[in-house]
Write an enzyme that holds these catalytic residues in place. Structure first.
Site, PDB file in Angstrom:
ATOM      1  N   ASN A 141       2.503  -7.679 -11.792  1.00  0.00           N
ATOM      2  CA  ASN A 141       1.957  -7.459 -10.449  1.00  0.00           C
ATOM      3  C   ASN A 141       2.981  -6.633  -9.670  1.00  0.00           C
ATOM      4  O   ASN A 141       4.050  -6.284 -10.186  1.00  0.00           O
ATOM      5  CB  ASN A 141       1.652  -8.809  -9.769  1.00  0.00           C
ATOM      6  N   ASP A 173      -2.036  -7.038 -12.229  1.00  0.00           N
ATOM      7  CA  ASP A 173      -2.486  -5.747 -12.762  1.00  0.00           C
ATOM      8  C   ASP A 173      -2.705  -5.796 -14.265  1.00  0.00           C
ATOM      9  O   ASP A 173      -3.450  -5.002 -14.821  1.00  0.00           O
ATOM     10  CB  ASP A 173      -1.480  -4.660 -12.411  1.00  0.00           C
ATOM     11  N   GLN A 187       2.031  -2.510   1.161  1.00  0.00           N
ATOM     12  CA  GLN A 187       0.627  -2.939   1.059  1.00  0.00           C
ATOM     13  C   GLN A 187       0.385  -4.261   1.791  1.00  0.00           C
ATOM     14  O   GLN A 187      -0.721  -4.499   2.279  1.00  0.00           O
ATOM     15  CB  GLN A 187       0.231  -3.115  -0.422  1.00  0.00           C
TER      16      GLN A 187
HETATM   17  O1  MRU Z   1       0.186  -0.317  -6.463  1.00  0.00           O
HETATM   18  P1  MRU Z   1      -1.018  -1.087  -6.033  1.00  0.00           P
HETATM   19  O2  MRU Z   1      -1.162  -1.186  -4.549  1.00  0.00           O
HETATM   20  O3  MRU Z   1      -2.286  -0.586  -6.702  1.00  0.00           O
HETATM   21  O4  MRU Z   1      -0.756  -2.553  -6.570  1.00  0.00           O
HETATM   22  C1  MRU Z   1      -1.715  -3.543  -6.373  1.00  0.00           C
HETATM   23  C2  MRU Z   1      -1.303  -4.869  -6.863  1.00  0.00           C
HETATM   24  O5  MRU Z   1      -0.232  -5.061  -7.374  1.00  0.00           O
HETATM   25  C3  MRU Z   1      -2.326  -5.964  -6.757  1.00  0.00           C
HETATM   26  O6  MRU Z   1      -1.714  -7.195  -6.546  1.00  0.00           O
HETATM   27  C4  MRU Z   1      -3.117  -6.022  -8.078  1.00  0.00           C
HETATM   28  O7  MRU Z   1      -3.617  -4.761  -8.405  1.00  0.00           O
HETATM   29  C5  MRU Z   1      -4.243  -6.991  -7.999  1.00  0.00           C
HETATM   30  S1  MRU Z   1      -5.555  -6.404  -6.975  1.00  0.00           S
HETATM   31  C6  MRU Z   1      -6.765  -7.578  -6.919  1.00  0.00           C
END
Ligand code: MRU
Length: 367
Positions: free
Chosen positions: A254, A244, A203
């Site tokens: 997170n 999260d 990501q």
């Molecule tokens: O697995 P993902 O890509 O959904 O994980 C996203 C994250 O860990 C972000 O840092 C978190 O959701 C915060 S988004 C503002």
């Protein structure tokens, strides 16, 4: 913020007034593809496959998923079936539960004929308020950046490290960890962002690099494993990540790899901040390591990689010997003691129960 991303948006209601268009994040950064969701099952599938992702965005997608369900059939049975399924799409981000419970609380007491309109209106309100909330997080984070920058020699940018994508793509606009970056860039405060690639789904490399690049924010992608080394050599002024789920005591879940960055930051006296909206706080738990459910994802995300070929096509390649076992925990928990401060839409507080209660007295007293 990125003007292209601003124009595209991560999610919007289509011109037909009821179907929902999303920017397919599994195609980024090489292809821009808008996908139209017409059923709650499609919304659930988009969350599971990470066409939409990031805690705030999956919450709003689930809210629209309930609106889609009610559009098809506003009965109690259909509403409850859709809500239960959407709730189980991804387990770690508590924004999902928060958004679903918020919509259910609004529409359950209504007669079936009134529910659809109310659900769309509430989902739109959640989307709008996410953007405003993130802007407020950005203003609070900008003050942190200004203070840190004031202690540096003037000709050097503030060197900010982030992990995963807690950006505009993970939200309805601005992002959480990225909001102060965009505001600093707009305000002419020089920053440079170390973007860690975030294996296995990348990501950082694919999404954060894309959206910061679109907005002209200077950045360099690093291998995840380089973070500690850069901190040890004095090349990082601050780490800022999203979350999260944050417990009532300030532990923060997170993306996997966040905890290692926090440990390295702690060992090298680099300030480590977590930025998130109030909807990311789970007031029902206090011990993040023991109580936050960690998503287990497919081992294939570790053993294989998807990318763009030199010829332009998209392909998946194998990294490991065929049949190799792999484990894929999607998130980790950073204990509060490693967090310098929590950055929210209500301001900044220490990562403690008292700090969070001070910012959210009304929720804390109910919870
Ligand atoms: O697995 P993902 O890509 O959904 O994980 C996203 C994250 O860990 C972000 O840092 C978190 O959701 C915060 S988004 C503002």
């Amino acid at each position: 913020m990125s003007s292209l991303l601003d124009a595209l948006g991560t999610l919007r209601v289509a011109t037909d007034g009821w179907s929902v268009e999303i920017l397919d994040q599994t195609r980024l950064p090489h292809e821009i593809e808008i996908v139209t969701l017409t059923t709650w099952r499609a919304a659930a599938e988009a969350i599971v496959t990470m066409q939409v992702r990031g805690a705030p965005l999956i919450g709003v997608t689930a809210a629209y998923g309930l609106a889609l369900a009610l559009h098809a059939d506003p009965s109690d049975e259909h509403l409850e079936e859709a809500a239960a399924s959407l709730l189980h799409t991804r387990p770690t981000a508590v924004n999902l539960r928060w958004a679903i419970e918020t919509v259910l609380a609004r529409v359950r007491p209504l007669s079936p004929s009134q529910r659809t309109e109310a659900a769309y209106a509430l989902a739109a309100q959640l989307a709008k308020s996410d953007r405003e909330t993130n802007h407020a997080i950005g203003l609070a984070g900008l003050e942190v950046f200004r203070t840190l920058a004031a202690n540096k020699s003037v000709d050097k940018p503030l060197r900010v490290m982030t992990h995963c994508n807690a950006g505009s793509l993970a939200t309805l606009g601005w992002g959480t960890a990225t909001a102060p970056m965009y505001l600093a860039h707009q305000a002419g405060l020089p920053i440079h962002v170390w973007v860690s690639e975030t294996r296995p789904r990348n990501q950082g490399a694919a999404l954060t690099a894309w959206e910061l690049g679109q907005a002209g924010v200077p950045l360099t992608v690093i291998a995840d494993n380089a973070a500690g080394h850069l901190m040890q050599h004095g090349l990082v002024d601050v780490v800022i990540v999203g979350a999260d789920r944050v417990t009532s005591a300030g532990d923060a879940a997170n993306k996997i790899g966040t905890y290692l960055k926090a440990l390295a930051a702690h060992a090298n006296q680099v300030p480590f901040y977590v930025a998130f909206p109030g909807s990311t706080i789970d007031w029902t738990i206090s011990d993040g390591v023991r109580q936050i459910p960690i998503e287990q994802r497919s081992s294939r995300e570790v053993t294989h990689q998807v990318g763009r070929l030199a010829s332009g096509g998209r392909a998946e390649v194998a990294l490991t010997p065929e049949g190799t076992a792999a484990r894929n925990d999607g998130f980790d928990v950073t204990p509060a003691r490693y967090i310098t401060g929590l950055i929210t839409e209500r301001g900044i507080c220490p990562a403690t129960a008292e700090g969070l209660r001070g910012l959210y007295p009304e929720v804390a007293s109910n919870g």
